[in-house]
Design a protein around this motif. Structure first.
Motif, mmCIF file in Angstrom:
data_model
loop_
_atom_site.group_PDB
_atom_site.id
_atom_site.type_symbol
_atom_site.label_atom_id
_atom_site.label_comp_id
_atom_site.label_asym_id
_atom_site.label_seq_id
_atom_site.Cartn_x
_atom_site.Cartn_y
_atom_site.Cartn_z
ATOM 1 N N GLU A 1 -3.672 5.174 3.427
ATOM 2 C CA GLU A 1 -4.249 6.334 3.846
ATOM 3 C C GLU A 1 -4.188 6.362 5.363
ATOM 4 O OE1 GLU A 1 -8.192 6.324 2.318
ATOM 5 O OE2 GLU A 1 -7.751 6.330 0.237
ATOM 6 N N ARG A 2 -3.839 7.426 5.842
ATOM 7 C CA ARG A 2 -3.721 7.699 7.496
ATOM 8 C C ARG A 2 -4.937 7.533 8.132
ATOM 9 N NH1 ARG A 2 1.676 8.876 8.923
ATOM 10 N NH2 ARG A 2 0.744 8.478 11.056
ATOM 11 N N ASP A 3 -5.826 6.812 7.807
ATOM 12 C CA ASP A 3 -7.139 6.696 8.628
ATOM 13 C C ASP A 3 -6.875 5.850 10.104
ATOM 14 O OD1 ASP A 3 -6.980 4.203 7.659
ATOM 15 O OD2 ASP A 3 -8.514 4.376 6.346
ATOM 16 N N GLU A 4 -8.081 5.727 10.766
ATOM 17 C CA GLU A 4 -8.045 4.996 11.867
ATOM 18 C C GLU A 4 -7.658 3.557 11.915
ATOM 19 O OE1 GLU A 4 -10.520 3.845 15.885
ATOM 20 O OE2 GLU A 4 -11.154 5.592 14.332
ATOM 21 N N LEU A 5 -8.132 2.985 10.832
ATOM 22 C CA LEU A 5 -7.801 1.524 10.279
ATOM 23 C C LEU A 5 -6.227 1.273 10.270
ATOM 24 C CD1 LEU A 5 -8.713 -1.461 10.101
ATOM 25 C CD2 LEU A 5 -9.304 -0.840 7.497
ATOM 26 N N PHE A 6 -5.884 2.227 9.421
ATOM 27 C CA PHE A 6 -4.323 2.172 8.921
ATOM 28 C C PHE A 6 -3.514 2.196 10.234
ATOM 29 C CE2 PHE A 6 -0.206 4.150 7.704
ATOM 30 C CZ PHE A 6 0.152 3.067 6.965
ATOM 31 N N GLU A 7 -4.060 3.177 11.311
ATOM 32 C CA GLU A 7 -3.037 3.289 12.322
ATOM 33 C C GLU A 7 -3.114 2.045 13.293
ATOM 34 O OE1 GLU A 7 -1.282 6.057 13.176
ATOM 35 O OE2 GLU A 7 -1.620 7.297 11.534
ATOM 36 N N GLU B 1 0.976 -1.304 -0.144
ATOM 37 C CA GLU B 1 -0.051 0.010 0.011
ATOM 38 C C GLU B 1 0.811 1.391 0.159
ATOM 39 O OE1 GLU B 1 -2.623 -0.261 3.241
ATOM 40 O OE2 GLU B 1 -3.471 -2.076 2.670
#
Length: 384
Positions: free
Chosen positions: A140-146, A133
């Protein structure tokens, strides 16, 4: 419990004890056995163990009354306090009971080991998915990625540069799985913050930590590259190339870094096939020139050098211009390197000016001549 693990338990146990061993799954079906004809049969004794959670021994007289059962002992296999199957040893319960603890311990240790290996492989696949990715610009720096990166122990904020390792056998064939895994391992040895992933059967990408990002230069990774190149060269039958991309800050910069590493590899392999190491830093201008090659701007630039090429059948003027450029327009250094007198060099420079309309003694004109000559040198390159 999988069939391969069940059969491994059987094989391991039967090397130790002189009796047939069966392994049953959560449904009481035999999935591992020393008697192939019994495989996939329902084992009534295993069903008893699964129902009660306790051992169940079967005597010869009891075996007659139970479907698909022979005399022997049956013990639960537990993994993390949960019954996941049953192991049975065929024979007179009084004779085989002495092997019960040993067989159960063997089964549970092998299940635990298989689970650990499976978890390691799962983590590896998940880390490779994250790297994929990153290098394709899909992170994408979203919550799931974190959450995913934190769980996998990945810090996406660490500055990294893309390094591409391409490897085949010396005959040009794909490497064996063992060899490619060995390369992946050495790329991360003593470098826990390196992110490594298989791009294709012949290419591995490593996102290598940059120690001084605000003063980035590809020389920073030389110690690391020297070490891994020596290690790869110790492999008997591997032909490899390494390409270093440019460093671009931020998570989104990793995709650009990877693209530049790919471009360095493609251009370098085309222009310098005998080299092992290609750095985008060294091929940046060639990369730009190749983008122009088929455009009207590129063709316009080529027109500048064409009159010189037509009148220079032996390539003397081309060689002189290239050496003059590479010597930073130093007349003394150029004449000395070509083993000619300064007057001869000045005569050739005047010829270049007359044929092209650009004076190589003037900086701006020399730039145009440099670009035009380099584009001509790249004209037959298969890329772009």
């Amino acid at each position: 419990m999988t069939e391969p693990v069940a059969q491994q338990i059987v094989q391991r146990a039967m090397k130790i004890i002189p009796h047939n061993v069966n392994v049953m799954d959560r449904a009481g079906i035999i999935i591992g056995t020393g008697l192939p004809e019994r495989k996939y049969q329902v084992h009534a004794g295993a069903l008893k163990v699964l129902e009660t959670g306790i051992a169940f021994d079967v005597s010869a007289s009891q075996a007659v009354q139970l479907e698909g059962v022979q005399p022997g002992i049956n013990r639960p296999i537990r993994f993390r306090r949960e019954i996941i199957g049953v192991v049975g040893v065929t024979g007179n319960p009084e004779s085989v009971s002495q092997f019960a603890d040993l067989v159960v311990m063997t089964a549970e240790l092998m299940v635990e080991n298989a689970s650990v290996i499976s978890e390691i492989h799962w983590n590896k696949r998940q880390r490779e998915n994250v790297v994929s990715e990153m290098i394709y610009g899909e992170a994408e720096r979203d919550e799931l990625f974190e959450v995913r990166t934190r769980k996998l122990g990945i810090d996406p904020d660490i500055p990294r540069v893309a390094i591409l390792v391409s490897a085949k056998t010396r005959e040009g064939k794909d490497l064996k799985v063992h060899d490619i895994e060995s390369i992946q391992q050495l790329l991360s040895d003593n470098q826990p913050e390196n992110l490594v992933a298989l791009v294709c059967p012949t290419q591995v990408i490593v996102l290598h930590r940059v120690s001084i990002p605000h003063k980035w230069h590809p020389d920073q990774v030389d110690p690391y590259l020297v070490k891994i190149m020596k290690r790869i060269e110790s492999f008997a039958d591997i032909d490899y190339r390494i390409a270093v991309g440019r460093y671009v800050p931020g998570l989104n910069g990793l995709a650009i870094s990877y693209q530049s590493a790919q471009e360095a590899f493609q251009v370098g392999a085309e222009l310098d096939p005998n080299k092992r190491l290609y750095r985008y830093y060294d091929y940046q201008m060639d990369s730009l020139m190749l983008e122009l090659k088929n455009s009207w701007k590129g063709k316009e630039l080529l027109h500048l050098i064409e009159p010189l090429i037509e009148k220079d059948s032996r390539g003397v003027l081309q060689k002189t211009l290239r050496r003059y450029i590479d010597s930073r327009s130093d007349v003394g250094v150029t004449a000395s390197s070509l083993y000619i007198h300064r007057n001869t060099l000045n005569y050739r420079l005047d010829r270049i000016r007359k044929l092209t309309g650009r004076n190589p003694r003037h900086f701006n004109d020399l730039l145009f001549l440099h670009f035009s000559l380099r584009l001509h040198e790249l004209k037959n390159c298969a890329i772009a």
